[in-house]
Structure formats: C-alpha cells, structure tokens
Design an enzyme around this catalytic site. Structure first.
Site: not given
Ligand code: NAP
Length: 317
Positions: A133, A136-137
């Site tokens: 992701c 997300c990261d």
C-alpha cells in the site's frame, strides 16, 4: 438462538459496524476470520486515519476498535465461515468449530487480500520495506530508491504516487507489455523519476538483516539473474476479495467484489449487507472501509426496525 446481527470480518469496516450495532443494543456477534484485524495489521504506522495527529500503529488501531466494540457488548468469536445459507431468514452460518449460527441480518466485511508474489524474503520483510500500500507507507521512503512490482493500473498508480517521496521508482514487470490502461501507462512513462525493468520475474527479496536491500529478478529471455538494489518493494499485483464462500449466492463483479445498491450497503439478498474492501475495488482505505461499516450497521438496524413496524401493524389488523 437467533442473533439480530452477525458481522463477518474484523477490519475497520467490520469493527465499525460492531461499534454502531453494539451501541444500538443489537448485540452483534463478530466472527474473526483468518486475518484478525485485516490488512491494517500488516502495516506499521498509520498516519492518514483522522484523529491521530501523531499517527498510530495499524495493529494498535484495530485493537482499539475491537475494545471499543466490546465495551458496548459486541461478542467476538474466532472461526472460519464454511457455508452460508441465505435462502431464507434467519440466515444460517456454518462456522468451523461452532454450532450453527443463526442471524436475522448479516454484515459481510471479509475484506480483500493483496496478492503476494510468494517468493523468498517477501513474507518475512512485510512492514520492513515490503508493502502492498503506497498510500499507507510511501511517506516513509523520502529520497529513497523504490521498486514497484506489477504491470497493471495499480502498479502505475502506486509508482506515480511514490515519486512524490522517492528519488527513483523502478517498475518491475514480468512481461514486455503492460496490462495498465493507456492513460495510466502514459502518465508513468512521462514521469522522469520512473524507470523500467520489463520482462523480468522477481525471484527473491533480500534484506540486510533489518530491512529490505534488494530485489533479485530473472530476465525471462536470457534466464540471467540480476540484483536491483532498493530501499523498499511495493507489491502491486492486484487484490482478491474474500468472497469465495458466497460465490453463486450474492451478486458480484467479474473479479469477485460484492455488488451493492449504490449509496447503500444492500446486497441483492434482503438483510445481507456488505461493507469495506469486499465491495470496494477503488478506494480501499481504512477510513472509507470504516465509513461503509457505519453505513452497514445503520442499514441493518433500519432493516430490522422496518420489519418490526410491519409486524406491529399486522398485529393490530
Ligand atoms: P490487475 O489489472 O490484475 O494487474 C495485475 C498486474 O500484476 C498484472 O500486470 C500482472 O501481470 C501482474 N501480476 C499478477 N500476478 C503476478 C505474479 N504472481 N508475479 C508477477 N506479476 C504478477 O490488477 P490491478 O492493477 O490491481 O487493477 C485491478 C483493477 O482495478 C483493474 O480493473 C484496474 O483497471 C483497476 N484500477 C484502476 C485504477 C485507476 O483507474 N486509477 C487504479 C488501480 C486499479 P500480467 O500483466 O502479466 O498478468
């Protein structure tokens, strides 16, 4: 005993539905499947879930949501759903290791699982440089060199997004032709920070003991192996919605995502609601999943209220 509501899955969608239903005195039973807490338990820090200015660890966020639901009386059970009979209500669930469970409403929030390459070094380094992701990261890889694996729209989108942070993003794809739509390909090709390693099959992810250091790939023509040094590897080869157990019973698209009536969480079976990634191939964020979890709880509650009202008028006549 017939429950008022059973929720399948304990990601942000299922747990939010549990909080809402428990607070509405619906005494929901929540079935935790093979990945309790869902995909967020595979990430480290979550910085884009509103309400946590300093960020929060994914597993912690899920644990907190579970405690919040338990506080209002949600009951959690661990098990794998083997079969669901939705031909009449109450619905009947076969869950391994339990007596059959009966329920008036069913909320399906079994999520989607990111497809993985299944090569050595991948599983061990999840959260240590391997991610599924970018949203997300990606932020954690400022000025780093990254690899994105995949040739579809997701891979193009993730690679483009990652160039906001990274110094270079190399797309590794197993064929010479990309699967992505032309517009997404063109956008990636026009991005100067994106480089290409086509026709190469990932073989192994290497680590320096603490975090990812390289991806080893094999050239499909020459068979020669090559080491691509990198600080992070984003696997973007698609997702599988976890809907096998309702195949042929609920309407779904050709990829297996459940279809809901737009603007609601209603599936094609009355009393069955779907929320979170299991019905969303597009946004796939914790906050959007939680939002639809809230919708499913309200839809289920109103569905039962509507029925109660109908029963009541029958009694009077
Ligand atoms: P996808 O279209 O199925 O593409 C998956 C890619 O990963 C393919 O290039 C595939 O290679 C590769 N792949 C699959 N298994 C692999 C393996 N074991 N090893 C190496 N490579 C592997 O999945 P997606 O990109 O996630 O897209 C899913 C759907 O969402 C699509 O309909 C897409 O259009 C849509 N989507 C749209 C957008 C957008 O428009 N903004 C963004 C994201 C997704 P092959 O090509 O060789 O099969």
């Amino acid at each position: 005993m017939t429950h008022k509501a059973v929720i399948l899955g304990t990601g942000p969608a299922g747990l939010t539905a549990a909080v809402y239903l428990a607070r509405a005195n619906m005494e929901p039973v929540v079935i935790e499947g093979p990945e309790p807490g869902g995909q967020l338990t595979l990430t480290t820090e979550v910085e884009n879930y509103p309400g946590f200015p300093e960020g929060i660890m994914g597993p912690q966020l899920m644990d907190d949501m579970k405690k919040q639901a338990e506080r209002f009386g949600a009951e959690f059970k661990r098990g794998w759903v083997e079969d669901v009979d939705m031909s009449e209500r109450p619905f009947k669930l076969k869950i391994n290791g339990m007596d059959d469970v009966e329920t008036d409403t069913l909320i399906i929030s079994t999520g989607a699982s990111a497809k993985m390459l299944g090569i050595p070094g991948e599983k061990e380094n999840m959260g240590k440089g391997v991610s599924t992701c970018a949203t997300c990261d990606g932020f954690f890889f400022r000025d780093k060199k990254l690899v994105v694996v995949g040739g579809g729209d997701s891979a193009m989108e993730e690679a483009n997004f990652l160039t906001k942070f990274a110094s270079e993003v190399q797309i590794v794809h197993r064929r010479n032709e990309l699967r992505a739509s032309k517009i997404m390909q063109d956008r990636a090709k026009a991005n100067e920070k994106i480089t290409w390693a086509l026709n190469k099959t990932p073989v192994e992810m290497e680590s320096d003991g603490m975090k990812i250091s390289a991806l080893r790939v094999k050239d499909n023509d020459s068979g020669e192996e090559e080491v691509i040094e990198t600080d992070g590897i984003f696997v973007a080869i698609g997702h599988n919605p976890n809907t096998e157990f309702v195949k042929g019973k609920l309407d779904m698209d050709d990829k297996g995502y459940l279809l809901v009536e737009p603007g609601t969480t209603n599936t094609n079976v009355e009393g069955v609601f779907a929320c979170g990634d299991v019905q969303d191939a597009k946004y796939r964020q914790a906050i959007t999943a939680a939002g639809t979890g809230c919708m499913a709880a309200m839809d289920a509650e109103r569905f039962l209220e509507g029925e109660a009202a109908i029963d009541w008028s029958h009694t009077l006549s």
